[in-house]
Design an enzyme around this catalytic site. Structure first.
Site, PDB file in Angstrom:
ATOM      1  N   GLU A 552       0.933  -1.242   0.086  1.00 46.59           N
ATOM      2  CA  GLU A 552       0.010  -0.102   0.228  1.00 46.59           C
ATOM      3  C   GLU A 552       0.935   1.063   0.010  1.00 46.59           C
ATOM      4  O   GLU A 552       1.228   1.708  -0.997  1.00 46.59           O
ATOM      5  CB  GLU A 552      -0.805   0.117   1.340  1.00 46.59           C
ATOM      6  CG  GLU A 552      -2.068  -1.180   0.999  1.00 46.59           C
ATOM      7  CD  GLU A 552      -3.452  -0.536   1.765  1.00 46.59           C
ATOM      8  OE1 GLU A 552      -3.858   0.132   1.575  1.00 46.59           O
ATOM      9  OE2 GLU A 552      -3.761  -1.612   2.552  1.00 46.59           O
ATOM     10  N   GLU A 821      -1.669  -1.172  13.459  1.00 47.11           N
ATOM     11  CA  GLU A 821      -2.843  -0.645  12.640  1.00 47.11           C
ATOM     12  C   GLU A 821      -3.960  -1.463  13.662  1.00 47.11           C
ATOM     13  O   GLU A 821      -5.006  -0.616  13.626  1.00 47.11           O
ATOM     14  CB  GLU A 821      -3.000  -1.519  11.449  1.00 47.11           C
ATOM     15  CG  GLU A 821      -4.126  -1.411  10.511  1.00 47.11           C
ATOM     16  CD  GLU A 821      -4.011  -1.924   9.154  1.00 47.11           C
ATOM     17  OE1 GLU A 821      -3.032  -2.821   8.952  1.00 47.11           O
ATOM     18  OE2 GLU A 821      -4.976  -1.663   8.287  1.00 47.11           O
TER      19      GLU A 821
HETATM   20  C1  BGC Z   1      -5.174   1.333   4.901  1.00 40.21           C
HETATM   21  C2  BGC Z   1      -5.904   2.247   5.950  1.00 40.21           C
HETATM   22  C3  BGC Z   1      -6.865   2.958   5.174  1.00 40.21           C
HETATM   23  C4  BGC Z   1      -8.046   1.843   4.846  1.00 40.21           C
HETATM   24  C5  BGC Z   1      -9.232   2.554   4.367  1.00 40.21           C
HETATM   25  C6  BGC Z   1      -6.295   0.182   4.651  1.00 40.21           C
HETATM   26  O1  BGC Z   1      -5.880  -0.702   3.810  1.00 40.21           O
HETATM   27  O2  BGC Z   1      -3.992   0.596   5.337  1.00 40.21           O
HETATM   28  O3  BGC Z   1      -5.042   2.864   6.943  1.00 40.21           O
HETATM   29  O4  BGC Z   1      -7.288   3.998   5.703  1.00 40.21           O
HETATM   30  O5  BGC Z   1      -7.331   0.665   4.133  1.00 40.21           O
HETATM   31  O6  BGC Z   1     -10.125   1.442   4.502  1.00 40.21           O
END
Ligand code: BGC
Length: 979
Positions: A552, A821
């Site tokens: 990401e 996270e």
């Molecule tokens: C990210 C998050 C993001 C989210 C939104 C994820 O995959 O890592 O931080 O805000 O998706 O759904």
């Protein structure tokens, strides 16, 4: 103050006679000030900045803004007036512009309003401040700014590219030679790349000359922007690298954010490209320009970088290194370049802190473990078979077949620099991870034997380096340049025996100046604060990212709107957010929806609490830095977003809010996603009202009318919210912490009485949950300030010091060195979280709690009506809990420093054993403060430096209000005690 010779003063005066009369008066004062020695310098004018930066080079701003600080050891220092002087020569022989004396106490973002600035020109500037006693103080720093190309253009420079398709993701090299036949007086190179690039002149990498005579190197140029609209160019002083005679300019370009997997195919399958313009000025007054041109530039794909991708890593063959950036190199095998037509946007100058290797943050190994194969245990994967360990940096002889695991002790973002010795052709492979497998059990989420790297959470990102040795007998040093990793651990294997002489973890990121710090007497809270700042260091790399490790690393808008205010307390982000809002505007959809990730390359647009970053970030930047420019620049775009929101009405509801894809992301208890959208709509209307008021200069102007409009809109949303989401008693149908937090924060309840009910309901929800939160990104982003504003500061402290899951200290106790996270991404008890797709160990969003520690625990706030800390509201709230949840103790000491645009603000408190409380505060020069101190049940007495407060110097007034003393202060340092 330095004396200057009278002769020089006279010469200066001769030159300024051409100026208009009032300018002359100002300049005369200015020069008088230069020539008189101040007896005792207790106050200085320093930290001069233009467009947020010290001495920026290559800015393309027609009306740059100036800022400075007054720094003083005295109390009550302020600015009555200022005069800014701009000159094209360092000794100010000719004055290009003088602001004349302006009666104003402002010293932040003062707009240049002189004659049109010329491109590629260095302007020196000084400021003279008239202080509260009408004494003149002149800045002494060498301060300048240099304009970039502005509208002077690229002189027919063309985007060049390799003339063949690259299917392997190699890094092409471009080169040209040029003869410079005269003595050089100055030289600048302007460059940009499609892909990330590096430039060399005569064998040396270009970089901005620094104050110590070295060079500062920028990584990952040109940074990440929405390349459908914008790419940055940078300006570099290269005089010292050029010589009379033949010169070589070389550039290497890698896939980066333009073509790598991280672009998600946004730009198709484009070619890599490079553009440059070198302008050389000679001492005889003539000049020469060399530009990228397929006719004079050649390329080769036969360099050492065989493969490069941000997600996956780099393959580097050191045997292919050559002196291709030096003159004398035989480039007869190189081919002529083609013209790259893939880019259709604007090339604009970048102003702001660049991405750098942050040397002061580098890490050396705390543990090295050498292993070979696996020892079978009763677990699925077994345990690594350890052959040797070292608990500090060490030379490691690594035989073929063995693996060395390095622990750098800190989860970080960047790369490793390795020095290694071995036979030519030996392939060394380095893999990266944030965590190690613990027991080798699938049931605990381990993806390999205990002690080996846990990499399954990286998803598709290969995060691997492969380096082929050239076989240098002294050893050879390597670090990648075209990729980065989020890691604490790496492991190394090789196809033959090697000696790893050293390995260092280098932190790479946007080098914004760190301006804040907090400490407490609670070690776990201090570790939490360290985790938060490391999360920021790891995720501010050209853009604000969600995480730095998996596939990401994107500019997720929701994450930064939650963490933005904290981030501003930790580091100076004025220019960073100014730049990123450009990405938001570039990526805004035609209907006004802001993207989920900016620069946009993936997923969608217009999701509640994500898209609103487009409203919240300008507001935050204005508040923290008194930066009205960011409000003006984005106002139209924000209004477009408000139109998008108004278009979400449906038959049933007029105020429906943005999309519902993400809701209260990764919460333990779900709050209805639509509810969150409606609340965020109200939030946007409220902020639009505030921003319009900030821009308004009179009751009837356009912005004042807009402010009225947004107030009415907010009231209408509030009304519909009540019919839609409250029950007969006016409380919420959504009985969750997040739902109550949002409604309280945004003042959505009908009456004060209902609000009081709601507060006790919220208290109960948390107490019933065992003094734990159960909120996701959205709720956690607001829980602590909202509780404190609602008078539930005791509950906030209970949450801060909670150690069970979910809580901030829970991950600290599980060994976290960054914010995760998920609250329980890993637990000692059960291992890794089962949702491996969302199990990042470096995700800053939950770190938003630091905002509360700055603003409520230490109590450092700006006055919304005098933003940028011109007037400071200091409202420290010590841990005065009367009872403590089991296992918790009182925090007896806490303090924070924040270096605002006016100077350093300090606020610290200590609860003494006898019950008295000491508060030490510092208010920078040219600001004032309102300090609110809690009194012991309204009865306490206040002393400053041992004297009753009313007699103390610097105190403007003291009143008692709601159990607090409200003290108006002038600038200076104070030691209060409430007895
Ligand atoms: C990210 C998050 C993001 C989210 C939104 C994820 O995959 O890592 O931080 O805000 O998706 O759904």
């Amino acid at each position: 103050m330095k004396m200057i010779s009278p002769i020089r003063s006279v010469r200066n005066l001769n030159n300024i006679f051409v100026m208009k009369k009032n300018s002359l008066i100002a300049v005369t004062f200015f020069l008088l000030c230069i020539s008189c020695e101040s007896p005792r310098e207790t106050t200085v004018v320093n930290d001069l900045r233009v467009e947020y930066m010290k001495n920026p080079v290559g800015i393309d701003v027609n009306q740059p803004r100036f800022s400075w600080k007054m720094e003083s050891r005295e109390k009550g220092v302020s600015q009555k007036a200022y005069t800014i002087m701009v000159s094209t020569d360092e000794s100010f022989k000719t004055i290009f512009w003088s602001s004349d004396e302006v009666l104003s106490d402002k010293s932040v973002h003062i707009v240049y309003s002189g004659p049109a600035l010329k491109p590629a020109t260095r302007y020196f500037w000084k400021v003279q401040v008239k202080d509260q006693d009408s004494k003149y103080l002149l800045s002494k720093e060498k301060a300048f700014f240099e304009t970039g190309l502005m509208d002077s253009g690229w002189s027919s420079a063309q985007w060049i590219k390799p003339n063949e398709e690259d299917t392997k993701r190699m890094a092409p090299m471009f080169r040209t030679t040029c003869k410079l036949n005269k003595r050089i007086s100055s030289a600048r190179i302007y460059t940009s790349g499609l892909g990330i690039y590096e430039v060399f002149i005569n064998g040396k990498r270009i970089g901005a000359p620094d104050e110590r005579g070295g060079r500062e190197y920028e990584e990952f140029k040109p940074g990440w922007t929405d390349y459908t609209a914008t790419v940055f160019y940078s300006t570099c002083d290269v005089k010292d690298l050029l010589k009379q005679g033949e010169n070589v300019i070389g550039a290497i370009v890698a896939s980066g954010w333009w073509k790598g997997d991280i672009a998600f195919g946004k730009y198709g399958n484009p070619d890599l490209g490079f553009i440059a313009k070198l302008v050389v000025n000679y001492t005889d007054g003539t000049s020469e320009t060399i530009v990228t041109d397929p006719k004079t530039w050649k390329y080769s794909l036969d360099g050492p970088i065989l493969y490069s991708d941000i997600y996956h890593g780099e393959v580097y063959d050191a045997r292919k290194e050559s002196a291709w950036t030096n003159s004398g190199f035989n480039d007869s095998e190189w081919k002529p370049c083609g013209i790259n037509t893939n880019f259709k946007g604007n090339i604009t100058a970048f102003t702001g802190p660049v991405v750098k290797v942050r040397a002061q943050l580098q890490r050396t190994p705390v543990k090295i473990t050498r292993y070979e194969g696996v020892t079978k245990t009763d677990s699925d994967h077994g345990m690594i078979n350890v052959k040797g360990t070292y608990n500090k940096p060490a030379k490691v002889s690594l035989p073929k077949g063995q693996t060395a695991v390095y622990d750098l002790g800190q989860n970080m973002t960047g790369w490793v620099r390795i020095k290694v010795k071995g036979k030519q052709g030996t392939e060394v492979t380095i893999k990266f991870a944030e965590m190690l497998n613990d027991e080798g059990k699938k049931s605990r989420g381990d993806d390999g034997p205990g002690g080996s790297l846990y990499r399954i959470n990286l998803r598709k990102a290969k995060t691997t380096l492969q380096y082929t040795l050239k076989g240098d007998r002294q050893g050879e040093e390597y670090h990648p340049t075209t990729t980065f990793f989020g890691f604490r651990y790496c492991d190394i294997t090789a196809t033959d025996d090697i000696e790893i002489q050293s390995l260092t973890g280098e932190v790479v990121g946007t080098a914004s100046e760190e301006v804040g710090s907090i400490t407490t007497d609670h070690p776990a809270v201090n570790q939490l604060l360290s985790n938060i700042i490391w999360g920021q260091r790891g995720n501010f790399l050209s853009i604000p990212t969600d995480c730095p490790q998996r596939d990401e690393r994107l500019g997720w808008t929701g994450d930064i709107q939650i963490f933005g205010r904290t981030a501003c307390y930790n580091a100076d982000l004025s220019s960073f957010f100014h730049k990123w809002m450009g990405d938001m505007r570039d990526s805004q959809r035609d209907d006004g929806a802001y993207p989920d990730v900016a620069p946009h390359c993936w997923v969608g647009w217009g999701q509640a609490a994500w898209a609103e970053a487009g409203i919240i970030i300008p507001w935050t930047t204005y508040l923290m830095y008194d930066n009205k420019g960011i409000l003006k620049e984005n106002y139209q775009s924000m209004e477009k977003y408000m139109t998008f929101l108004s278009n979400q009405a449906n038959e049933q509801y007029k105020y429906n809010g943005a999309g519902t894809n993400y809701g209260d992301w990764v919460s333990y208890v779900r709050t209805n996603n639509r509810y969150i959208s409606v609340c965020y709509y109200a939030y946007s209307a409220l902020l639009m009202e505030k921003m319009s008021l900030a821009l308004s200069s009179g009751r009837e102007d356009e912005y004042a009318l807009k402010a009225d409009y947004y107030r009415t809109l907010y009231n209408s949303i509030k009304q519909e919210f009540q019919t839609r989401y409250t029950n007969e008693s006016g409380l919420l149908q959504q009985n969750t912490q997040t739902a109550y937090l949002l409604a309280l924060k945004l003042d959505l309840f009908a009456t004060e009485e209902i609000k009081r009910e709601a507060i006790s309901r919220l208290r109960q929800l948390i107490v019933d949950n065992g003094n734990k939160l159960n909120t996701g990104f959205v709720g956690t982003g607001t829980i602590m300030p909202t509780l404190s504003d609602a008078g539930l500061i005791d509950i906030a402290y209970n949450l801060l010091l909670q150690r069970e899951n979910p809580s901030w200290l829970y991950s600290v106790d599980q060994g976290a060195t960054t914010i995760w996270e998920r609250w329980n991404s890993y637990t000692k008890e059960t291992g890794f979280h089962s949702d491996i797709s969302m199990n990042s160990f470096n995700h800053y969003a939950y770190g938003a709690v630091a905002e509360w520690l700055y603003r409520y625990v230490a109590g450092i706030n700006t006055d919304e009506n005098r933003a940028g800390f011109k007037h400071i509201v200091l409202n420290p709230l010590p841990d005065f809990r009367k009872s403590f949840p089991e296992g918790q103790q009182q925090i007896k000491q806490a303090g924070a420093n924040y270096d605002s645009y006016y100077g350093v603000i300090r606020s610290a408190w200590k609860i003494e054993n006898n019950g008295s409380v000491k508060y030490n505060v510092t208010i920078p020069a040219n600001t004032t403060a309102t300090l609110k101190l809690l009194l012991n049940n309204g009865k306490g007495e206040i002393f400053e430096s041992g004297q009753p407060v009313k007699d103390a110097k610097g105190i403007v007034s003291v009143i008692k209000e709601d159990g607090k003393a409200v003290i108006e202060l002038v600038s200076g340092s104070y030691s209060f005690e409430v007895r």
